[in-house]
Design a protein around this motif. Structure first.
Motif, short mmCIF file in Angstrom:
data_model
loop_
_atom_site.label_atom_id
_atom_site.label_comp_id
_atom_site.label_asym_id
_atom_site.label_seq_id
_atom_site.Cartn_x
_atom_site.Cartn_y
_atom_site.Cartn_z
N VAL A 102 32.19 42.54 46.50
CA VAL A 102 32.02 42.07 47.89
C VAL A 102 30.80 41.16 48.01
CG1 VAL A 102 31.53 42.80 50.25
CG2 VAL A 102 33.19 44.07 48.87
N GLY A 103 29.68 41.58 47.43
CA GLY A 103 28.47 40.77 47.52
C GLY A 103 28.62 39.42 46.83
N PHE A 104 29.31 39.40 45.71
CA PHE A 104 29.52 38.15 44.97
C PHE A 104 30.32 37.16 45.81
CE2 PHE A 104 30.96 35.33 41.65
CZ PHE A 104 29.94 35.36 40.70
N GLY A 105 31.36 37.65 46.46
CA GLY A 105 32.17 36.77 47.29
C GLY A 105 31.41 36.22 48.49
N LEU A 106 30.63 37.08 49.15
CA LEU A 106 29.89 36.65 50.34
C LEU A 106 28.79 35.65 50.00
CD1 LEU A 106 29.64 39.99 52.37
CD2 LEU A 106 31.16 38.04 52.78
N PRO A 191 38.55 34.33 48.39
CA PRO A 191 39.86 35.00 48.25
C PRO A 191 39.96 35.82 46.97
CG PRO A 191 40.07 32.62 47.90
CD PRO A 191 38.71 32.86 48.44
N MET A 192 39.34 35.35 45.87
CA MET A 192 39.36 36.12 44.64
C MET A 192 38.69 37.48 44.84
SD MET A 192 40.91 34.80 42.02
CE MET A 192 40.13 35.83 40.77
N GLY A 193 37.56 37.49 45.53
CA GLY A 193 36.85 38.74 45.79
C GLY A 193 37.66 39.67 46.67
N ALA A 194 38.35 39.12 47.66
CA ALA A 194 39.16 39.95 48.55
C ALA A 194 40.29 40.63 47.78
CB ALA A 194 39.72 39.10 49.68
N ILE A 195 40.94 39.90 46.88
CA ILE A 195 42.02 40.48 46.07
C ILE A 195 41.47 41.56 45.14
CG2 ILE A 195 43.74 40.00 44.29
CD1 ILE A 195 43.96 37.15 45.51
N ALA A 196 40.33 41.26 44.49
CA ALA A 196 39.74 42.24 43.57
C ALA A 196 39.34 43.51 44.31
CB ALA A 196 38.52 41.63 42.88
N LEU A 197 38.83 43.38 45.54
CA LEU A 197 38.45 44.55 46.33
C LEU A 197 39.66 45.41 46.67
CD1 LEU A 197 36.40 46.18 48.05
CD2 LEU A 197 36.89 44.58 49.92
N LEU A 198 40.72 44.78 47.16
CA LEU A 198 41.91 45.53 47.56
C LEU A 198 42.55 46.24 46.37
CD1 LEU A 198 43.50 42.99 50.07
CD2 LEU A 198 42.27 45.10 50.62
N VAL A 199 42.66 45.56 45.25
CA VAL A 199 43.25 46.19 44.06
C VAL A 199 42.37 47.33 43.57
CG1 VAL A 199 43.95 45.82 41.67
CG2 VAL A 199 44.49 44.10 43.40
N GLY A 200 41.05 47.11 43.54
CA GLY A 200 40.13 48.16 43.09
C GLY A 200 40.19 49.41 43.95
#
Length: 532
Positions: A102-106, A191-200
């Motif tokens: 999350v922090g990386f994406g923001l 968007p990459m971070g959002a996908i990684a968060l949801l899958v995790g």
């Protein structure tokens, strides 16, 4: 192995087996989750290198500024990765991994919006801090999710995922820079971070070390981070101050002294940030040193080859990405293959062969000239990519596989710290070597190309610009004088680049000799506690 550990391991495997029928707890879904995080970080590294020349044009950045855009990120990673692994061991690897995502994406979003060099450098450091929470826990999650017989294959795929992002980065970055803006290369992480968060959230089980209960090693955190910062700051500034300048020597000496104090502290505290017992294992200590040297060469070379392609050969960002594809595609293909090679032969043979290939490839790159075609470049990049793909997987097995399972997060942090520290030192030291060499030959190269002596002496102060591969514009001069300035400037840049490549190649061949001391890890010391 004690009965308690065996019983605990059986309980973990039983729990994992029962969970593996669905997504949560299935080791292969866990691999998908951490691979998404690794891809996000990998994309960021390569797309930024493609964006550097455009950032320099739009924001008036110097070579030192561009180095700091790269190095502030890498320095934060190098200084905090071990701490990030320690946080995962203590509070839960899933939790710290997802906070990092999350922090990386923001922070990526903020970098694209800030609009000035200082802001970019500061936010890149913050981005690196979140990356330090993300990266070490990917390997720790894999160590806990996979049985020993499948771990090397998983690490190979993990390495391949990183290489896929590295391969896609230059092309994607070139498209974005050329057709959208350089800011968009950072926005892609959202968007990459959002996908990684949801899958995790959907697939990962929580795991942590049950042996960590003491308070944080604050002195260790401060001395490691502070020592690395002071040391690398001195190395970066050496190109401007000079290697024999008192300030350069002072920063380097102080940085080394603080790091020495860190090692003393770690032998005396109850819960060290980096347990010194890990380095009693020869394979861990040698593999860490080898990784530093290997990525010292890779990051430094990529930084300056990108400048060579865009500023000397005038290649577009997309064309630059295409030129680098032999390297990145070879790394992508070699990730899964090297996992099987390591499984069969252990880490030592692929590590030694990979480093030898990389060293030879770097030396062959000294054939590059101002007007060299793609056929001069691609064989060396292909060889370098094959070598790097072998080394990444083999070194991960040597470090993670030889570490006790309770130290899985810290070992993952150590492995990634070595990688990122090598990148920081590579861009700093090789950049300083290139700049120093350019300064020493610049006037001779300019006059040798036909530049009038008074113009050549006046341009001696343009070392920073010429070290980026850019020829300065001489106002009120004839076309023939400007052509001579262009030829002399590019010749000086190539001389500096060749010197840096020789240093990188020789260092990598030394690392190949050191790798013969590495052995296969036992990888059988139980598993971390799983929290459902």
């Amino acid at each position: 192995m004690s009965q308690d550990v065996v019983a605990g391991d059986q309980r973990i495997r039983s729990a994992s087996a029962s969970a593996a029928t669905g997504r949560r707890g299935n080791p292969w879904w866990a691999l998908v989750s951490v691979a998404l995080g690794v891809i996000m970080v990998g994309l960021d590294g390569t797309v930024v290198s493609i964006a550097n020349p455009r950032i320099a044009q739009d924001l008036g950045a110097s070579l030192t500024d561009l180095q700091w855009i790269t190095n502030s990120y890498l320095l934060a990673l190098a200084a905090l990765l071990i701490f990030g692994g320690n946080l995962g061991d203590r509070y839960g690897r899933k939790k710290i991994f997802l906070i990092g995502v999350v922090g990386f994406g923001l922070t990526s979003l903020a970098i694209g919006l800030v609009g000035n060099i200082i802001g970019i450098i500061v936010l890149r450091a913050l981005q690196g801090a979140f990356g330090a929470m993300l990266m070490p826990n990917t390997l720790a999650i894999l160590r806990g999710a996979f049985p020993p017989k499948e771990l090397n294959q998983a690490i190979g795929i993990w390495s391949g995922a990183s290489s896929v992002s590295i391969a896609a980065g230059p092309i994607l970055g070139g498209l974005l820079v050329e057709h959208v803006s350089w800011e968009s290369v950072f926005y892609i992480n959202v968007p990459m971070g959002a996908i990684a968060l949801l899958v995790g959230l959907a697939v990962l089980n929580e795991s942590r070390s049950e042996s960590i209960r003491q308070r944080h090693d604050v002195p260790g955190i401060l001395t490691l981070s502070g020592g690395l910062f002071v040391l690398i700051f001195g190395l970066i500034k050496a190109s401007g101050w000079g290697w024999t300048d008192a300030k350069t020597i002072g920063f380097i000496v102080v940085g080394l002294a603080v790091l020495a104090l860190f090692t003393v502290i770690e032998t005396r505290v109850a819960a060290p940030l980096l347990p010194m017992r890990l380095f009693a294992n020869r394979s861990i200590s040698v593999s860490s040193a080898v990784l530093v040297i290997n990525f010292f060469a890779l990051f430094g070379v990529l930084f300056f080859v990108t400048l060579y392609l865009q500023n000397v050969q005038r290649a577009s960002p997309i064309a630059t990405g295409v030129h680098i594809l032999p390297l990145t595609l070879a790394m992508m293909v070699m990730g899964p293959i090297s996992g099987r090679v390591v499984e069969q032969f252990g880490p030592r043979p692929p590590m030694a062969v990979g480093l030898a290939l990389s060293g030879v490839a770097l030396l062959l790159l000294t054939r590059l000239q101002v007007s060299s075609g793609f056929n001069t470049l691609w064989p060396s990049l292909l060889m370098l990519g094959i070598g790097m793909g072998l080394v990444i997987t083999a070194s991960a097995e040597a470090i993670i596989g030889n570490a006790p399972v309770d130290d899985a997060g810290v070992a993952g942090g150590l492995q990634t710290t070595a990688l990122q520290l090598g990148g920081v030192v590579g861009t700093a030291v090789l950049g300083s070597i290139l700049t120093s060499r350019v300064a020493s030959v610049l006037v001779d190269r300019l006059t040798g190309a036909g530049t009038p002596a008074d113009v050549a002496n006046h341009l001696a102060g343009s070392t920073e610009l010429i070290s980026q591969g850019v020829a300065p514009t001489v106002t009120d001069s004839s076309a023939s004088v400007q052509a001579a300035v262009n030829a002399g400037s590019h010749s000086a840049f190539m001389t500096g680049l060749h010197t840096s490549l020789v240093v990188a190649g020789v260092a990598t061949l030394v690392a190949a000799a050191l790798s013969l001391l590495v052995r296969r890890g036992a990888n059988t010391e139980g598993a971390p506690v799983v929290v459902h």
